[in-house]
Write an enzyme that holds these catalytic residues in place. Structure first.
Site, PDB file in Angstrom:
ATOM      1  N   PHE A   1       6.890   4.867  26.539  1.00  0.00           N
ATOM      2  CA  PHE A   1       6.753   6.099  26.356  1.00  0.00           C
ATOM      3  C   PHE A   1       5.487   6.590  26.399  1.00  0.00           C
ATOM      4  CE2 PHE A   1       6.091  10.116  24.192  1.00  0.00           C
ATOM      5  CZ  PHE A   1       7.231  10.911  24.781  1.00  0.00           C
TER       6      PHE A   1
ATOM      7  N   ASP B   1      -2.394   2.557  25.201  1.00  0.00           N
ATOM      8  CA  ASP B   1      -2.252   3.793  24.737  1.00  0.00           C
ATOM      9  C   ASP B   1      -1.690   3.653  23.383  1.00  0.00           C
ATOM     10  OD1 ASP B   1      -0.689   6.130  23.826  1.00  0.00           O
ATOM     11  OD2 ASP B   1       0.508   6.320  25.593  1.00  0.00           O
TER      12      ASP B   1
ATOM     13  N   LYS C   1      -2.345  12.626  18.968  1.00  0.00           N
ATOM     14  CA  LYS C   1      -1.776  12.557  17.443  1.00  0.00           C
ATOM     15  C   LYS C   1      -2.679  12.728  16.377  1.00  0.00           C
ATOM     16  CE  LYS C   1       2.724  11.565  19.093  1.00  0.00           C
ATOM     17  NZ  LYS C   1       3.315  10.424  19.970  1.00  0.00           N
TER      18      LYS C   1
HETATM   19  C1  LIG Z   1       3.345  10.789  21.473  1.00  0.00           C
HETATM   20  C2  LIG Z   1       2.975   9.838  22.447  1.00  0.00           C
HETATM   21  C3  LIG Z   1       2.511  10.452  23.522  1.00  0.00           C
HETATM   22  C4  LIG Z   1       2.386  11.835  24.058  1.00  0.00           C
HETATM   23  O1  LIG Z   1       1.763  12.561  23.499  1.00  0.00           O
HETATM   24  P1  LIG Z   1       1.808  14.040  23.346  1.00  0.00           P
HETATM   25  O2  LIG Z   1       0.951  14.583  22.348  1.00  0.00           O
HETATM   26  O3  LIG Z   1       3.296  14.385  22.767  1.00  0.00           O
HETATM   27  O4  LIG Z   1       1.867  14.548  24.805  1.00  0.00           O
HETATM   28  C5  LIG Z   1       2.086   9.399  24.529  1.00  0.00           C
HETATM   29  N1  LIG Z   1       1.988   8.271  24.372  1.00  0.00           N
HETATM   30  C6  LIG Z   1       2.560   7.616  23.179  1.00  0.00           C
HETATM   31  C7  LIG Z   1       2.668   6.036  22.809  1.00  0.00           C
HETATM   32  C8  LIG Z   1       3.052   8.676  22.129  1.00  0.00           C
HETATM   33  O5  LIG Z   1       3.464   8.013  21.013  1.00  0.00           O
END
Ligand SMILES: *Cc1c(COP(=O)(O)O)cnc(C)c1O
Length: 412
Positions: free
Chosen positions: A154, A239, A268
């Site tokens: 994700f 990520d 985040k």
């Molecule tokens: C939440 C998340 C995203 C996307 O972040 P948004 O601010 O919702 O666009 C990307 N990668 C990971 C691992 C995430 O948990």
């Protein structure tokens, strides 16, 4: 209708939870299925609904609230900065951006920062970085770059990012998809090795898959990825949008294996729970490929976000939140495991990123999340049969114990 639209709309204190949910049902696109709780106030790890019921927040906005709701230091900086200067765009300089870049690179032990707002924009930025690096530094023929990513990933919701999702619903009816991505099995170094070609420019990996169900890869996996990337002149992109900034009990989840990626994507919690702030932080070789006009964002690097992110990093360090997450997260997992709940198949995770997988007989996690809401604990299923427990890192140990008791009660 007319009355409502004509009148002042500043406060909604006269609406109860049902009335709020009715408004959302009627006027909002249905791209979420939230638990039926309407929150109107938050402080630390606790939130209150419009009727005044109190709940422990064990989701933390998918880890964006690592510092809890309304952290006093972050809020003070936010308010002070909001009064002074909120936005310049990068057409001009502002007095928060430079210090933000300096402090964030120092914290990450990296060379350069490229600021964005949301996580998905950070991922898009890393993809563009890797492609341009591939063409201009590695020498991949233009248009041929491949980026390797993993089953169960994700990384966000843009059209390019959903192109390499392996979740049917995430992709369905959103094509045509962006080419240039190869998906291999998460956790298998053999699968990764076999997928690397001379056109591979990057490997994009979540050190722990959060949305994928709190999937922790085998020990040594991240180190193995680093070695394969070195061997084949490929960028390693971590990520850490969900796993970073203390969540897993370390600064970054890659720190568990002492791995240094070429690019780290943060989001985040970087915004302290008050602003969307994301960034790609990385080596001069990779992020050095950009020239003025190549890429950008109107709000990226805005002084309000930068001021908040600077304070968030300072709070993380001063309050030793990573160490705290490590310790209390382990205690929580031990306690749940020791209870031998009949509905639990497995308890996993690192720090305060915890997944509780249900047995096949127990089925989906969502009904249990609803039951926990009735007990005063807010959490969310990730994939169908996994309950994620990820409270703010500053949560009091007594409060976490209180949550553990309720989880055990509901899953026994
Ligand atoms: C939440 C998340 C995203 C996307 O972040 P948004 O601010 O919702 O666009 C990307 N990668 C990971 C691992 C995430 O948990």
């Amino acid at each position: 209708m007319t009355q409502v639209n004509d009148g002042p709309m500043a406060h909604t204190g006269d609406l109860n939870s049902d009335a709020h949910m009715q408004l959302v049902d009627q006027y909002s696109a249905r791209n979420y299925a939230p638990l039926p709780v309407v929150i109107s106030r938050g402080e630390g790890a606790w939130v209150w609904d419009v009727e005044g019921h109190k709940y422990l927040d064990c989701l933390s906005a998918y880890s964006a609230l690592n510092f809890g709701h309304s952290h006093p230091r972050i809020l003070d900086v936010f308010i002070e900065q909001a009064r002074r200067l909120t936005l310049t765009s990068r057409a001009f300089q502002n007095d928060q951006f430079g210090p933000f870049c300096q402090e964030l690179t120092a914290f990450c032990d990296m060379d350069l920062v490229l600021p964005m707002n949301t996580g998905a924009e950070g991922v898009e930025t890393a993809i563009k970085t890797a492609r341009k690096w591939g063409y201009t530094v590695k020498g991949v023929p233009d248009g041929k770059a491949q980026i390797i990513c993993f089953s169960g990933n994700f990384h966000g919701r843009t059209t390019t990012i959903v192109s390499f999702s392996t979740e049917e619903q995430t992709k369905a009816h959103f094509g045509p998809y962006t080419p240039g991505f190869v998906v291999v099995k998460y956790g298998s170094l053999d699968a990764l090795r076999a997928a690397i070609t001379p056109h591979t420019v990057a490997v994009l990996v979540e050190p722990i898959q959060g949305e994928g169900g709190v999937v922790v890869p085998p020990e040594g996996y991240l180190r193995g990825i680093r070695e394969l990337c070195d061997e084949h002149n490929v960028l390693m992109i971590a990520d850490e949008i969900q796993t970073g900034l203390g969540r897993t009990g370390r600064r970054f989840a890659v720190d568990h294996e002492e791995v240094k990626p070429d690019l780290v994507i943060l989001g985040k919690a970087l915004g302290g729970g008050v602003m969307p702030v994301s960034a790609v932080v990385g080596s001069k070789e990779a992020l050095g490929v950009f020239n003025p006009g190549d890429h950008g964002s109107t709000f990226g690097g805005n002084p309000l976000g930068c001021a908040v992110a600077r304070e968030a990093i300072r709070v993380l360090v001063d309050e030793k939140l990573a160490e705290r997450a490590d310790r209390v997260g382990k205690a929580f997992r031990d306690r749940i495991r020791a209870a031998n709940c009949s509905k639990i198949k497995e308890v996993r995770g690192k720090g305060l990123l915890i997944g509780i997988e249900m047995t096949p007989e127990a089925g989906a996690a969502k009904p249990y999340c609803k039951q926990l809401k009735g007990e005063g604990v807010l959490c969310k299923d990730t994939v169908d049969n996994v309950m994620r427990i990820a409270p703010p890192l500053m949560i009091a140990e007594a409060d976490l114990d209180w949550a553990a008791e309720r989880v055990i009660k509901v899953l026994s």
